[in-house]
Design an enzyme around this catalytic site. Structure first.
Site, short mmCIF file in Angstrom:
data_model
loop_
_atom_site.label_atom_id
_atom_site.label_comp_id
_atom_site.label_asym_id
_atom_site.label_seq_id
_atom_site.Cartn_x
_atom_site.Cartn_y
_atom_site.Cartn_z
N ASP A 207 -5.27 -1.64 6.10
CA ASP A 207 -6.62 -1.13 5.86
C ASP A 207 -7.50 -2.32 5.48
OD1 ASP A 207 -6.02 -1.69 3.21
OD2 ASP A 207 -6.26 0.37 2.48
N HIS B 77 20.36 -3.38 2.63
CA HIS B 77 20.87 -2.10 2.11
C HIS B 77 20.17 -0.89 2.73
CE1 HIS B 77 22.66 -3.85 -1.87
NE2 HIS B 77 23.07 -4.49 -0.79
N CYS C 221 -1.73 -2.62 2.60
CA CYS C 221 -2.93 -2.05 1.97
C CYS C 221 -3.01 -2.64 0.57
CB CYS C 221 -2.93 -0.53 2.00
SG CYS C 221 -1.67 0.28 1.00
N HIS D 202 26.16 1.51 3.13
CA HIS D 202 24.70 1.64 3.22
C HIS D 202 24.31 2.55 4.39
CE1 HIS D 202 24.51 -1.27 0.09
NE2 HIS D 202 25.17 -2.16 0.82
N THR E 177 -2.25 -1.53 -2.65
CA THR E 177 -1.02 -1.44 -3.45
C THR E 177 0.24 -1.38 -2.59
OG1 THR E 177 -1.06 0.97 -3.36
CG2 THR E 177 -2.20 -0.08 -5.22
C1 RB5 Z 1 -8.13 1.05 -0.88
O1 RB5 Z 1 -9.10 0.90 -1.85
C2 RB5 Z 1 -6.79 1.37 -1.51
O2 RB5 Z 1 -6.80 2.65 -2.05
C3 RB5 Z 1 -5.67 1.22 -0.50
O3 RB5 Z 1 -5.70 -0.06 0.03
C4 RB5 Z 1 -4.27 1.40 -1.01
O4 RB5 Z 1 -4.04 0.68 -2.18
C5 RB5 Z 1 -3.80 2.79 -1.10
O5 RB5 Z 1 -2.63 3.06 -1.39
#
Ligand code: RB5
Length: 141
Positions: A8, A97, A64, A132, A66
């Site tokens: 993203d 694994h 993305c 595994h 997180t």
């Molecule tokens: C975008 O702001 C953020 O929500 C996205 O990149 C991600 O972290 C979602 O899980």
């Protein structure tokens, strides 16, 4: 090795960085996004997961902020094992694994240098099979 890659807006710079660093070694099929304009991570996680499932032997990389949005979405697809990786050790174990077929990177919580090392570790490791595989066989409902 063919790799389907997607991010993203939060991951687009790291996506470029990974492609530049490993472009000579892997065949990247970039499914976007391509700008920093705000987008929705499932719009990229689903196409990457679908292509990895269709294209035998291929892998995916999703990025993305997180990593959680991408991992949660990709893992809705039976047969996808998307692993959120933030260190080389975690990445190697995700292959050894879990036989992960998508590596997910958390762009806002990993330096580009660590991300490169993490990516490298993922693709240097081999699935160990044995117990595994037995565990993986129990994943799908
Ligand atoms: C975008 O702001 C953020 O929500 C996205 O990149 C991600 O972290 C979602 O899980």
């Amino acid at each position: 090795m063919k790799i389907y890659i997607g991010s993203d807006h939060a991951g687009v710079d790291l996506k470029t960085c990974v492609k530049e660093r490993f472009g000579g070694r892997f065949e990247f099929n970039d499914l976007g996004t391509f700008t920093s304009e705000s987008v929705d991570y499932p719009d990229f996680a689903h196409p990457v997961a679908e292509n990895v499932l269709k294209d035998n032997g291929s892998f995916g990389i999703l990025i993305c902020g997180t990593g959680n949005g991408m991992a949660i979405t990709a893992n809705k697809h039976a047969g996808i094992r998307a692993a959120l990786c933030w260190s080389p050790d975690i990445a190697a174990l995700a292959r050894q694994h879990n036989n992960a077929n998508i590596i997910v990177l958390p762009a806002r919580f990993i330096s580009p240098e660590t991300a490169i090392e993490t990516f490298e570790a993922f693709f240097s490791a081999q699935f160990e099979g044995g117990r595994h595989q037995r565990r993986i066989d129990k994943i799908n409902l």
